[in-house]
Scaffold this motif. Sequence first.
Motif, PDB file in Angstrom:
ATOM      1  N   VAL A 349      -8.572 -30.991  15.550  1.00  0.00           N
ATOM      2  CA  VAL A 349      -8.324 -30.528  14.188  1.00  0.00           C
ATOM      3  C   VAL A 349      -7.090 -29.627  14.173  1.00  0.00           C
ATOM      4  N   ALA A 350      -6.978 -28.819  15.214  1.00  0.00           N
ATOM      5  CA  ALA A 350      -5.874 -27.866  15.304  1.00  0.00           C
ATOM      6  C   ALA A 350      -5.779 -27.427  16.766  1.00  0.00           C
ATOM      7  N   VAL A 385     -18.078 -24.316  13.110  1.00  0.00           N
ATOM      8  CA  VAL A 385     -17.903 -25.279  12.015  1.00  0.00           C
ATOM      9  C   VAL A 385     -18.976 -24.963  10.976  1.00  0.00           C
ATOM     10  N   LEU A 386     -18.598 -25.023   9.725  1.00  0.00           N
ATOM     11  CA  LEU A 386     -19.544 -24.760   8.644  1.00  0.00           C
ATOM     12  C   LEU A 386     -19.378 -25.854   7.600  1.00  0.00           C
ATOM     13  N   ASP A 390     -20.352 -32.837   2.151  1.00  0.00           N
ATOM     14  CA  ASP A 390     -19.243 -32.804   1.199  1.00  0.00           C
ATOM     15  C   ASP A 390     -18.000 -32.086   1.714  1.00  0.00           C
ATOM     16  N   TRP A 391     -18.188 -31.102   2.579  1.00  0.00           N
ATOM     17  CA  TRP A 391     -17.034 -30.332   3.038  1.00  0.00           C
ATOM     18  C   TRP A 391     -17.305 -29.750   4.426  1.00  0.00           C
ATOM     19  N   LEU A 392     -16.236 -29.491   5.140  1.00  0.00           N
ATOM     20  CA  LEU A 392     -16.355 -28.906   6.481  1.00  0.00           C
ATOM     21  C   LEU A 392     -15.192 -27.949   6.705  1.00  0.00           C
ATOM     22  N   VAL A 393     -15.487 -26.739   7.128  1.00  0.00           N
ATOM     23  CA  VAL A 393     -14.415 -25.826   7.525  1.00  0.00           C
ATOM     24  C   VAL A 393     -14.676 -25.393   8.965  1.00  0.00           C
ATOM     25  N   ARG A 598      -9.672 -35.574  10.541  1.00  0.00           N
ATOM     26  CA  ARG A 598      -8.810 -35.434   9.352  1.00  0.00           C
ATOM     27  C   ARG A 598      -9.482 -34.589   8.275  1.00  0.00           C
ATOM     28  N   LYS A 599     -10.830 -34.741   8.191  1.00  0.00           N
ATOM     29  CA  LYS A 599     -11.559 -34.163   7.066  1.00  0.00           C
ATOM     30  C   LYS A 599     -11.789 -32.649   7.195  1.00  0.00           C
ATOM     31  N   MET A 600     -11.869 -32.177   8.439  1.00  0.00           N
ATOM     32  CA  MET A 600     -12.252 -30.786   8.650  1.00  0.00           C
ATOM     33  C   MET A 600     -11.089 -29.845   8.337  1.00  0.00           C
ATOM     34  N   THR A 601     -11.345 -28.832   7.520  1.00  0.00           N
ATOM     35  CA  THR A 601     -10.282 -27.873   7.199  1.00  0.00           C
ATOM     36  C   THR A 601     -10.299 -26.773   8.249  1.00  0.00           C
TER      37      THR A 601
END
Length: 634
Positions: A349-350, A385-386, A390-393, A598-601
């Motif tokens: 992711v990073a 990861v949280l 619908d969303w992942l950060v 790609r999806k994880m912020t």
Amino acid sequence: MKYNVTFMPDNQVVEVEKGTSLIKAASQAGIFIKSSCGGKGTCGACKVVVLEGEAQTDRTGNLTPEQLSRGVRLGCRTFVEDNLTVEVPPESRLQDHQVLLENNSSLLRESSKDLLSHYGFHPLARKVQVSCSEPSLTDNASDWARLSLEIKRTLQSEKPIKIPLSVMQTLPEALRKGNWNLSVTLSDLESEYTVIRVEPANSKPAFGLAIDIGTTTVVVYLVNLDNGEVIDKQGAYNKQAHFGDDVISRIVYAVESEESLKEMQNAVVESLNALIGDILKRQNLESSDLATAVISANTTMAQLFLGIDPRYIRLEPYIPTANWIPSVPAKEIGLNILPEGLIHTFPSVASYVGGDIVSGTLATDIANSEEIVLFIDIGTNGEIVLGNQDWLVSCACSAGPCFEGGGILFGMRAMPGAIERVVIDPETLDVSLKVIGRVPPVGICGSGLVDCLAKLREAGVIDRAGNFQMGHPSQSDRLRATDEDKEFVLSWAHQSGGDKDVVITENDVKNLIRAKGAIYAGIRSLLQTVAMEMEMIDRIIIGGGFGNYLNVHESVRIGLLPDLPHDKFEFFGNSSVKGAHLALLSRKAWKEAEELGRKMTYIELSIGNTFMDEFVSALFLPHTDLTLFPSIKE
Ligand code: FES
């Protein structure tokens, strides 16, 4: 010029070039010495004793004159100039290693089975039996035309089929030896097949490897690609360990020169090949039976494994070379599997949230969960990861290697001889210990450290900031000051597995508080970015090296984990290798991993003051703000 170095008490002899450091010579002899500072001569973790011969030392760190007169030297800053005999004391050794390998995974665990049925069983490589018609003067299609047609017919697929030259070279002989019946091993990707081995027909299945490359340890699972079963597994230290404990010291070393990057790559490939060799021997298999490997690793480990310069990971703005890595034939890396077998590396992711976290997120199935899940991977680094479907950060907080035993005087991994539970009588400071393997203690592992910290606080040995209370009413001789530090004796030398008292020092305690503070601050900061409260988390999944052994109660007491109902916590063990196992068995799961990357912020905690403020507040036991820990009575 070469010299012999004999390492004691192992009595291992190794021949090395003049000028080789003792730490490196030891690793060539299969003895791993701690190297917390990466060989800068500052941490003192690598002490050895030169018993015989002349060695040249360019730095003595804080060794005392008495130690120097006894021959004590820093292994990283002492170089071979003569035939030597060198003793490596137990506290300087990375102990023989037992990695987190669950006992019950000879078959897929129930949860993994469910996930696999969700994604479908389509391994990234497979073996098919193909019968070709024999050519004749009237049927003179080439060998390859004949074979590729039969593969398509057998698999009932129109996907293109490729064959590399090296495999084509073996085709005519294999076809005729097998009397036109072949076992064909294929890489099976979404878009195409590649023939990676042809051999006369046989009933041996193809095998694959699920691999976790951690900063400290490497783990290899051998998987039968016919049925998905894990049939063997083994873990060991990452041989890069003598270049430093953490990713930063590895990067610093790797970018010194082209050779040092190569050296780092070789070290990890050698670690893996040694494990693969052991497994193959046990299972009576050949490296050519291994058709593919899925690698799960943090970003730095992945780049070093692939020989990609990692320097920009460390420099602001912390950019990795690529988050998505192309699959490469094993021969390009030197991994000991089928040379044309593909190595698939999890996307990252990073720079500080790598493929191991993507892999863990895949294995824990957070991205399909309706509930809000917090996933914490506690290893050499702490990644969090949280999110839900619908969303992942995600974020990373540098917790340091404490919980894996690094940076702690008697720190060690969870293995026989490691203290895992501590009871301290608050009045007398008498100690009773639970030691893994029921043998005399030689050190203390991550879960033992968490327990110890909680018990030291409970017994009043330390205050909330971790300062030793030398005036403790017990007047116990377990609590003492030395020239270097203050310490508490957990086990006297005569009851220990080594020849020294096993102690925990004030410096260890401060390191632990910093490590637990970083993780807690990371959780709070991540919640703040999505404007959520701790209570809104439905499930907390803990993965990583000690995920299986951690005591929730004590972890909350020291402020490592949030003060939430214990039934919200779930231990997942080595989530990284489990995700690799799942991806190995399912093309769809592998595709999902690519999506997840790609999806994880990614939230960079070093921007703004939130993390720093949170971190400083978390440097107390359990925290400066006790209202965050209502279940703890001070
Ligand atoms: Fe030798 Fe740190 S002093 S590795």
